[in-house]
Design a protein around this motif. Structure first.
Motif, short mmCIF file in Angstrom:
data_model
loop_
_atom_site.label_atom_id
_atom_site.label_comp_id
_atom_site.label_asym_id
_atom_site.label_seq_id
_atom_site.Cartn_x
_atom_site.Cartn_y
_atom_site.Cartn_z
N ARG B 51 -0.44 -59.04 -21.57
CA ARG B 51 -1.60 -59.76 -22.10
C ARG B 51 -2.57 -58.76 -22.74
N HIS B 52 -2.73 -57.63 -22.12
CA HIS B 52 -3.67 -56.64 -22.66
C HIS B 52 -3.09 -55.84 -23.81
N PHE B 53 -1.79 -55.59 -23.73
CA PHE B 53 -1.14 -54.79 -24.77
C PHE B 53 0.13 -55.53 -25.19
N PRO B 54 0.06 -56.22 -26.31
CA PRO B 54 1.12 -57.19 -26.63
C PRO B 54 2.51 -56.58 -26.82
N ALA B 55 2.59 -55.28 -26.91
CA ALA B 55 3.92 -54.66 -26.99
C ALA B 55 3.81 -53.29 -26.34
N LYS B 56 4.90 -52.76 -25.94
CA LYS B 56 4.87 -51.48 -25.27
C LYS B 56 4.22 -50.42 -26.16
N GLU B 57 4.53 -50.54 -27.43
CA GLU B 57 3.99 -49.55 -28.36
C GLU B 57 2.46 -49.57 -28.37
N SER B 58 1.88 -50.75 -28.27
CA SER B 58 0.42 -50.82 -28.26
C SER B 58 -0.13 -50.07 -27.05
N LEU B 59 0.59 -50.18 -25.96
CA LEU B 59 0.14 -49.50 -24.75
C LEU B 59 0.17 -47.99 -24.96
N ILE B 60 1.25 -47.52 -25.52
CA ILE B 60 1.38 -46.09 -25.78
C ILE B 60 0.26 -45.60 -26.69
N GLU B 61 0.03 -46.37 -27.74
CA GLU B 61 -1.04 -45.97 -28.66
C GLU B 61 -2.37 -45.90 -27.95
N ALA B 62 -2.61 -46.88 -27.10
CA ALA B 62 -3.90 -46.93 -26.41
C ALA B 62 -4.06 -45.71 -25.49
N VAL B 63 -2.96 -45.33 -24.86
CA VAL B 63 -3.02 -44.16 -23.99
C VAL B 63 -3.39 -42.92 -24.81
N PHE B 64 -2.74 -42.81 -25.95
CA PHE B 64 -3.00 -41.65 -26.78
C PHE B 64 -4.42 -41.66 -27.31
N LEU B 65 -4.85 -42.84 -27.70
CA LEU B 65 -6.21 -42.94 -28.21
C LEU B 65 -7.19 -42.45 -27.14
N ALA B 66 -6.96 -42.86 -25.91
CA ALA B 66 -7.85 -42.45 -24.82
C ALA B 66 -7.87 -40.92 -24.70
N ARG B 67 -6.73 -40.32 -24.91
CA ARG B 67 -6.70 -38.86 -24.80
C ARG B 67 -7.46 -38.20 -25.91
N VAL B 68 -7.31 -38.74 -27.09
CA VAL B 68 -8.04 -38.16 -28.20
C VAL B 68 -9.54 -38.29 -27.95
N ARG B 69 -9.92 -39.44 -27.43
CA ARG B 69 -11.34 -39.63 -27.13
C ARG B 69 -11.81 -38.53 -26.17
N ALA B 70 -10.99 -38.22 -25.19
CA ALA B 70 -11.35 -37.19 -24.22
C ALA B 70 -11.48 -35.84 -24.92
N LEU B 71 -10.52 -35.59 -25.83
CA LEU B 71 -10.59 -34.33 -26.57
C LEU B 71 -11.86 -34.28 -27.41
N ALA B 72 -12.16 -35.39 -28.05
CA ALA B 72 -13.34 -35.44 -28.91
C ALA B 72 -14.60 -35.20 -28.08
N ASP B 73 -14.62 -35.78 -26.90
CA ASP B 73 -15.77 -35.57 -26.01
C ASP B 73 -15.91 -34.08 -25.71
N LYS B 74 -14.78 -33.47 -25.43
CA LYS B 74 -14.80 -32.04 -25.14
C LYS B 74 -15.39 -31.28 -26.33
N ALA B 75 -14.93 -31.67 -27.52
CA ALA B 75 -15.41 -31.01 -28.72
C ALA B 75 -16.92 -31.18 -28.87
N ALA B 76 -17.38 -32.39 -28.63
CA ALA B 76 -18.81 -32.65 -28.74
C ALA B 76 -19.59 -31.80 -27.75
N ALA B 77 -19.09 -31.73 -26.54
CA ALA B 77 -19.74 -30.93 -25.51
C ALA B 77 -19.81 -29.47 -25.93
N LEU B 78 -18.75 -29.03 -26.60
CA LEU B 78 -18.69 -27.62 -26.99
C LEU B 78 -19.57 -27.30 -28.20
N SER B 79 -19.93 -28.32 -28.98
CA SER B 79 -20.66 -27.99 -30.21
C SER B 79 -22.03 -27.42 -29.93
N GLN B 80 -22.48 -27.58 -28.70
CA GLN B 80 -23.75 -26.94 -28.35
C GLN B 80 -23.56 -25.43 -28.28
#
Lengths: 188, 188, 188, 188
Positions: B51-80
């Motif tokens: 129901r949340h991820f209509p295909a397995k692939e969507s789930l995989i993408e979402a996982v990856f997206l979450a990781r990128v977000r984490a990386l981006a957060d790290k980058a933002a934290a480091l820009s100081q």
DNA sequence: GATGAATGAGCCTTCATTCAT
DNA sequence: AATGAATGAAGGCTCATTCAT
């Protein structure tokens, strides 16, 4: 681990056809491609594939082994050349191969085991590790590579470069490789 | 790409549980882990996952997206921080993440598309490419990175290093990274 | 070894349909009948069969277990009767069952294990062995069966009679059983 | 059913080797053992097996036929002895054979067809039925077996005993046989 | 919205049988 | 005649996806 008796000429030919087909199919679809597809590409029945490679895994290993052999041949051919060009030429060649053949870099990963990490080494890995180490030592003696580089990290770089190369355009690949090569050269 | 109406609180929570579970399961078993296993790890029914991820692939993408977000957060934290340390710190962090999370590097590969190669860019890729480019430019302006390095080859290196890191011991990883970093620094 | 949570009503029904179908199909074609055939006979998808019985062997075991349960029920019903008739009635009933259900006697073979031979006992075998032994002892106490007959050889006879019954006409079966019964009775 | 031209000496020998191998392999693994395994055990190519026995079933039949021949030989040898011991000796011998050779009892089942049941009789069945009947009649004339026992139920008992014997310990087998023998003897 | 039972396409593998060598 | 490579129809089993409860 003998090779068994030599195969009949036609069997020999089929084995080669299957290996070629597997290389192509795995490159196109990844290692999860079906054995059936490999058989179709090779133009043989699926039973024939399993006669030559009793499990899918054996087929995969055989494909990788063939690639390492090709790499080793390249290395041998290059050893006539000067140590520096031989080293960088081999590295470049290996990475370019990987660029065409998706999932190819896995075999290099196995070499990592032989080249330092833990785990059970494989014939493939050991063979490649030896090849790479020879090239490295010669290049270092010729002053073409920093003396503080060990085979383990070299193979790690090779793996990384090979994997990265899979989905990247040729000139980006070249530029990335140049950066790595710069890092490998003795301090200027 | 609208988000539809806002999820009910419990649905929101389930989505998060599933994402966490997927990250853990994929890390442990690779992307070929079954969706059923993810559901079990999350403690929900398999229907809920779909129901949340209509295909397995969507789930995989979402996982990856979450990781990128984490990386981006790290980058933002480091820009100081100072541009140079921010850049190398981010690179190191990203590679170390990959070392723990098998199959993680795939997301970086997507960034390559946005960062130069052909193919259809993805939200994920675009986001990461932008993040990386910012860090790179700042580092170059600060003289911590060679001026002739472009974002495309940088991402390629990131991909490669991340993939290589998966199966390599920490100190080999460090030494390999040092070589790459040496290649990235301006000529001394 | 709990039964897990109670199945939903429809799942319960499907499980029963599959068990019935398996009994019929195995009776008709032997245990080497395909799981697909069982699914078709049951009117369900093959996936459903595997959901209920994760391997073909589990299905076979379940079929056998169901039969033993039926036998045990028969034995319980008979225990109200006099010991002698109960004993011979049970023996006859068991053999007649086997006559209809090819491959059925295998379950009795398992009982042999519990009843004396070596090997790992099974739930099925233990259950049946106990049932049979009770009937035997009561019949012996009532003087309807020779005192020197043990449960092991009784089960052996049951197995043999059941297997023989599979392909033999009813009256031949009756006459053969009579001979065995004569051998079991105390010397006149 | 002609035998075709007489086989060349080496072909004759191969046929025998295959038959022996099949007996051993089927005894060890059951009738579902692969034809390839039989060929290996015989030390011939699989093509040779199929040249001698055009289908797996023919091979199985031939193995069984060979066993019946052996039983018949035993019966012939015993006919010199007194009728009673000949009869019981044969019965015991047949059952003991079955105990060693899994799947052996099947051949006896075929005899049941010839000895009373419906269905198409086979050469094998007819041969054995005749043999058994002779022994039975002689034993009855000698007063060693009840007069009201017919060949059909005798064969049924033989089948049952043989099948039961497969998985039962020798002394249990002996005791079970004694019970059957007691049932067969004239009223004391 | 959540659940998990049902579904069936597809995968790997085995094996009887055929046929070129 | 013998050989063994080739074939492909099954078979057991998995898993993404759908849908009734």
């Amino acid at each position: 681990m003998g090779e068994g008796r030599p195969l009949r000429a036609d069997a020999q030919r089929n084995r080669a056809k299957i290996l070629d087909a597997a290389e192509a199919v795995f490159a196109a679809q990844g290692l999860s491609a079906s054995t059936e597809d490999v058989a179709k590409e090779a133009g043989v029945g699926i039973g024939t594939v399993f006669r030559h490679f009793p499990a899918k895994e054996s087929l995969i290993e055989a494909v990788f082994l063939a690639r390492v052999r090709a790499l080793a041949d390249k290395a041998a051919a290059l050893s006539q050349a000067q140590a520096g060009p031989a080293f960088y030429g081999f590295f470049t060649y290996a990475v370019e191969q990987a660029a065409t053949q998706s999932a190819y870099a896995d075999v290099l990963s196995e070499a990592a085991v032989a080249g330092g990490g833990g785990g059970e080494p494989s014939v493939v890995g050991v063979e490649l590790a030896a090849t790479v180490e020879t090239l490295l030592v010669r290049a270092q003696q010729a002053g073409a590579v920093r003396a503080d580089v060990g085979p383990a990290e070299l193979i790690a770089l090779l793996i990384g470069a090979s994997r990265a190369a899979e989905r990247v355009s040729p000139d980006v690949r070249t530029r990335a490789l140049d950066i790595v090569f710069d890092g490998l050269r003795p301090i200027r």
